[in-house]
Design a protein around this motif. Structure first.
Motif, PDB file in Angstrom:
ATOM      1  N   GLU A   1       0.833  -1.198   0.000  1.00 32.01           N
ATOM      2  CA  GLU A   1       0.000   0.000   0.000  1.00 32.01           C
ATOM      3  C   GLU A   1       0.867   1.248   0.000  1.00 32.01           C
ATOM      4  N   ALA A   2       1.945   1.231   0.796  1.00 32.03           N
ATOM      5  CA  ALA A   2       2.833   2.385   0.838  1.00 32.03           C
ATOM      6  C   ALA A   2       3.518   2.599  -0.512  1.00 32.03           C
ATOM      7  N   ALA A   3       3.948   1.496  -1.157  1.00 31.37           N
ATOM      8  CA  ALA A   3       4.605   1.617  -2.460  1.00 31.37           C
ATOM      9  C   ALA A   3       3.652   2.167  -3.515  1.00 31.37           C
ATOM     10  N   ARG A   4       2.413   1.704  -3.485  1.00 31.49           N
ATOM     11  CA  ARG A   4       1.428   2.203  -4.459  1.00 31.49           C
ATOM     12  C   ARG A   4       1.137   3.679  -4.224  1.00 31.49           C
ATOM     13  N   ALA A   5       1.105   4.071  -2.954  1.00 26.77           N
ATOM     14  CA  ALA A   5       0.846   5.477  -2.658  1.00 26.77           C
ATOM     15  C   ALA A   5       1.961   6.356  -3.201  1.00 26.77           C
ATOM     16  N   LEU A   6       3.209   5.902  -3.075  1.00 26.72           N
ATOM     17  CA  LEU A   6       4.337   6.656  -3.623  1.00 26.72           C
ATOM     18  C   LEU A   6       4.293   6.697  -5.147  1.00 26.72           C
ATOM     19  N   GLN A   7       3.921   5.565  -5.730  1.00 29.02           N
ATOM     20  CA  GLN A   7       3.894   5.465  -7.191  1.00 29.02           C
ATOM     21  C   GLN A   7       2.818   6.364  -7.785  1.00 29.02           C
ATOM     22  N   ASP A   8       1.673   6.468  -7.091  1.00 30.33           N
ATOM     23  CA  ASP A   8       0.548   7.234  -7.626  1.00 30.33           C
ATOM     24  C   ASP A   8       0.562   8.707  -7.222  1.00 30.33           C
ATOM     25  N   ALA A   9       1.538   9.076  -6.392  1.00 26.89           N
ATOM     26  CA  ALA A   9       1.569  10.463  -5.917  1.00 26.89           C
ATOM     27  C   ALA A   9       1.830  11.421  -7.081  1.00 26.89           C
ATOM     28  N   ASP A  10       1.193  12.606  -7.061  1.00 25.12           N
ATOM     29  CA  ASP A  10       1.401  13.615  -8.101  1.00 25.12           C
ATOM     30  C   ASP A  10       2.764  14.269  -7.957  1.00 25.12           C
ATOM     31  N   LEU A  11       3.350  14.648  -9.111  1.00 27.97           N
ATOM     32  CA  LEU A  11       4.635  15.344  -9.119  1.00 27.97           C
ATOM     33  C   LEU A  11       4.398  16.845  -8.961  1.00 27.97           C
ATOM     34  N   ASP A  12       5.297  17.497  -8.233  1.00 24.35           N
ATOM     35  CA  ASP A  12       5.202  18.938  -8.023  1.00 24.35           C
ATOM     36  C   ASP A  12       6.574  19.533  -8.317  1.00 24.35           C
ATOM     37  N   LEU A  13       6.633  20.452  -9.282  1.00 20.55           N
ATOM     38  CA  LEU A  13       7.901  21.025  -9.702  1.00 20.55           C
ATOM     39  C   LEU A  13       8.362  22.056  -8.675  1.00 20.55           C
ATOM     40  N   ARG A  14       9.198  21.603  -7.771  1.00 19.12           N
ATOM     41  CA  ARG A  14       9.756  22.466  -6.745  1.00 19.12           C
ATOM     42  C   ARG A  14      11.092  21.913  -6.313  1.00 19.12           C
ATOM     43  N   LYS A  15      11.873  22.704  -5.577  1.00 19.58           N
ATOM     44  CA  LYS A  15      13.229  22.287  -5.211  1.00 19.58           C
ATOM     45  C   LYS A  15      13.223  21.121  -4.221  1.00 19.58           C
ATOM     46  N   ILE A  16      12.316  21.159  -3.259  1.00 22.33           N
ATOM     47  CA  ILE A  16      12.286  20.118  -2.227  1.00 22.33           C
ATOM     48  C   ILE A  16      11.003  19.321  -2.389  1.00 22.33           C
ATOM     49  N   GLU A  17      11.182  18.022  -2.598  1.00 28.26           N
ATOM     50  CA  GLU A  17      10.029  17.138  -2.747  1.00 28.26           C
ATOM     51  C   GLU A  17       9.454  16.828  -1.365  1.00 28.26           C
ATOM     52  N   PRO A  18       8.225  17.221  -1.073  1.00 28.83           N
ATOM     53  CA  PRO A  18       7.656  16.907   0.250  1.00 28.83           C
ATOM     54  C   PRO A  18       7.483  15.402   0.418  1.00 28.83           C
ATOM     55  N   VAL A  19       7.782  14.923   1.610  1.00 29.28           N
ATOM     56  CA  VAL A  19       7.669  13.494   1.906  1.00 29.28           C
ATOM     57  C   VAL A  19       6.302  13.235   2.503  1.00 29.28           C
ATOM     58  N   GLU A  20       5.480  12.561   1.743  1.00 32.68           N
ATOM     59  CA  GLU A  20       4.143  12.223   2.207  1.00 32.68           C
ATOM     60  C   GLU A  20       4.070  10.720   2.449  1.00 32.68           C
ATOM     61  N   ARG A  21       3.798  10.354   3.661  1.00 31.18           N
ATOM     62  CA  ARG A  21       3.683   8.932   3.988  1.00 31.18           C
ATOM     63  C   ARG A  21       2.221   8.516   3.998  1.00 31.18           C
ATOM     64  N   SER A  22       2.007   7.308   3.549  1.00 30.94           N
ATOM     65  CA  SER A  22       0.661   6.769   3.607  1.00 30.94           C
ATOM     66  C   SER A  22       0.289   6.504   5.066  1.00 30.94           C
ATOM     67  N   PRO A  23      -0.995   6.377   5.375  1.00 28.95           N
ATOM     68  CA  PRO A  23      -1.391   6.055   6.760  1.00 28.95           C
ATOM     69  C   PRO A  23      -0.717   4.792   7.277  1.00 28.95           C
ATOM     70  N   ALA A  24      -0.565   3.764   6.413  1.00 28.77           N
ATOM     71  CA  ALA A  24       0.082   2.521   6.851  1.00 28.77           C
ATOM     72  C   ALA A  24       1.542   2.753   7.177  1.00 28.77           C
ATOM     73  N   ALA A  25       2.236   3.523   6.325  1.00 25.65           N
ATOM     74  CA  ALA A  25       3.652   3.775   6.567  1.00 25.65           C
ATOM     75  C   ALA A  25       3.837   4.599   7.832  1.00 25.65           C
ATOM     76  N   ARG A  26       2.976   5.619   8.021  1.00 25.97           N
ATOM     77  CA  ARG A  26       3.078   6.430   9.230  1.00 25.97           C
ATOM     78  C   ARG A  26       2.843   5.590  10.473  1.00 25.97           C
ATOM     79  N   SER A  27       1.891   4.648  10.395  1.00 24.16           N
ATOM     80  CA  SER A  27       1.597   3.792  11.545  1.00 24.16           C
ATOM     81  C   SER A  27       2.800   2.930  11.902  1.00 24.16           C
ATOM     82  N   LEU A  28       3.424   2.326  10.861  1.00 24.88           N
ATOM     83  CA  LEU A  28       4.598   1.497  11.125  1.00 24.88           C
ATOM     84  C   LEU A  28       5.732   2.317  11.706  1.00 24.88           C
ATOM     85  N   ALA A  29       5.933   3.526  11.184  1.00 27.60           N
ATOM     86  CA  ALA A  29       7.017   4.376  11.681  1.00 27.60           C
ATOM     87  C   ALA A  29       6.775   4.752  13.138  1.00 27.60           C
TER      88      ALA A  29
END
Length: 410
Positions: A297-325
């Motif tokens: 689920e976390a991998a799919r969330a990263l794969q489907d995330a929209d690209l944003d043209l900026r210098k620093i890519e914000p790190v968005e974790r899926s709910p499952a990844a945040r829970s594990l962390a």
């Protein structure tokens, strides 16, 4: 259920190396059979005769008795001693009765072994821990011919009854379990079961009403007159007891009953251990599948995330990844640096001795670390702790002070 014999303690009398087993040979079945004194006497007695070594000793002795008896009978008839003839006939009748009893015992032992095999074969098909605990007393009754049977577990120095089977008397069995659980007798030095723990051997209680070693409340409530008991010890440590009696038939239990329960208890211990391991494997498999699903689920969330043209890519974790962390951070905060090292090596399959050598500490210290790790992770064994470590190691720790969770190496 928990009996006195002519001797104060039946467990003190026999030597386990000479105790009969279901096949009639010395020992409890775990030691090589030794030639008995009777066999040595047999060989000495017929050393100079033409007896075939492959002949059945019982048949050879029986034939020799008949031959000698005929000689004595002829001599007494020649003297006309009727009184001596009657005495001889009485002795011969007793000898014949003795042979019949021995043969009957051998048949009973053979049949008992077949009954135990049948009972254990039924337990092999049980794959649920609760079901096999309930099934054990039932098979002692239905397959092995006892009237009643109960199963205790050893818990915090006490005997806790887990299940009972009284044939058609289901209400009586349920009342027995409730009463025994309320009593839960402690395993003190006077109790028969304490002796079984110390000696790793079964026991027979021929007079439960007057034996000082039994638990009086349970014996009085069960109304048993005599019973047999055997320890359950699949890993060498006694984890429970099986008791059985013949209350309904009114027959006093004997050594064959004791050996039958002993053989069944040994086989049941292995069947129970297998069932526990299978259940743990199923639970671990479910945890692994859940972890893989979360990772997917976390991998799919990263794969489907929209690209944003900026210098620093914000790190968005899926709910499952945040829970594990969050779980990782919380667990690692509870463990010391040394405990984390021990957990890592446990997950790698190292033994306590290997961990001690790698970390240059004593095996006793390793054992203490392992106990604390299992307690902090709420794990029942090393496999569960290793599984937790693998899941946590797959999630990167959140940024923070490096020394936050490393208070002490001990």
């Amino acid at each position: 259920m928990s009996a006195a014999h002519d001797t104060p303690d039946p467990l003190d009398a026999p030597d386990p190396d000479t105790m009969p087993t279901l096949d009639g040979h010395p020992g409890w079945g775990s030691r090589p059979a030794k030639e008995s004194e009777a066999m040595r006497r047999y060989r000495d007695t017929f050393r100079d005769s033409d007896v075939d070594p492959t002949d059945d000793p019982m048949a050879v002795v029986s034939e020799a008795i008949d031959t000698k008896a005929n000689l004595v009978r002829d001599a007494l008839e020649a003297r006309g001693d009727e009184r001596a003839l009657k005495a001889l006939e009485a002795v011969l009748d007793l000898c014949a009765l003795e042979r019949e009893l021995i043969e009957d015992g051998a048949r009973r032992r053979t049949f008992a072994l077949l009954q135990v095999q049948e009972a254990l074969s039924k337990l092999r098909s049980v794959d649920d821990v609760a079901a096999i605990v309930d099934r054990a007393p039932r098979e002692l009754v239905e397959s092995c011919g006892f009237d009643r049977a109960v199963l205790f577990r050893v818990h915090e120095g006490r005997m806790v009854m887990e299940s009972a089977y009284f044939g058609e008397d289901r209400d009586g069995a349920e009342k027995m379990v409730r009463f025994a659980q309320a009593v839960a007798p402690p395993l003190d030095h006077m109790l028969l079961e304490t002796q079984m723990i110390r000696r790793h051997a079964p026991a027979i209680v021929r007079d439960a009403r007057n034996d000082p070693r039994v638990n009086r409340p349970i014996v009085d409530f069960s109304q048993t007159h005599s019973y047999v008991a055997a320890p359950v010890m699949p890993t060498g440590k006694v984890i429970g007891f099986l008791h059985a009696d013949r209350l309904y038939s009114g027959r006093t239990v004997d050594e064959i009953d004791r050996d039958t329960v002993w053989a069944f208890a040994e086989g049941f211990g292995y069947a129970y251990e297998r069932t526990v391991l299978l259940e743990r494997m199923r639970r671990l498999n479910a945890e692994v599948r859940q972890a893989l699903a979360s990772a997917d689920e976390a991998a799919r969330a990263l794969q489907d995330a929209d690209l944003d043209l900026r210098k620093i890519e914000p790190v968005e974790r899926s709910p499952a990844a945040r829970s594990l962390a969050e779980v990782q951070t919380r667990v690692m905060t509870m463990l010391t640096r040394r405990e984390v090292e021990v957990l890592r090596l446990m997950a790698a399959g190292r033994t306590n001795q290997q961990i001690a050598e790698e970390l240059v500490i004593s095996p006793g210290t390793v054992k203490s670390h392992v106990k604390r790790v299992l307690r902090k992770l709420n794990a029942t064994n090393r496999a569960e702790a290793a599984s937790a470590y693998v899941r946590l190691a797959s999630v990167p720790e959140p940024a923070g002070p490096a020394s936050h969770n490393q208070p002490s190496c001990l």
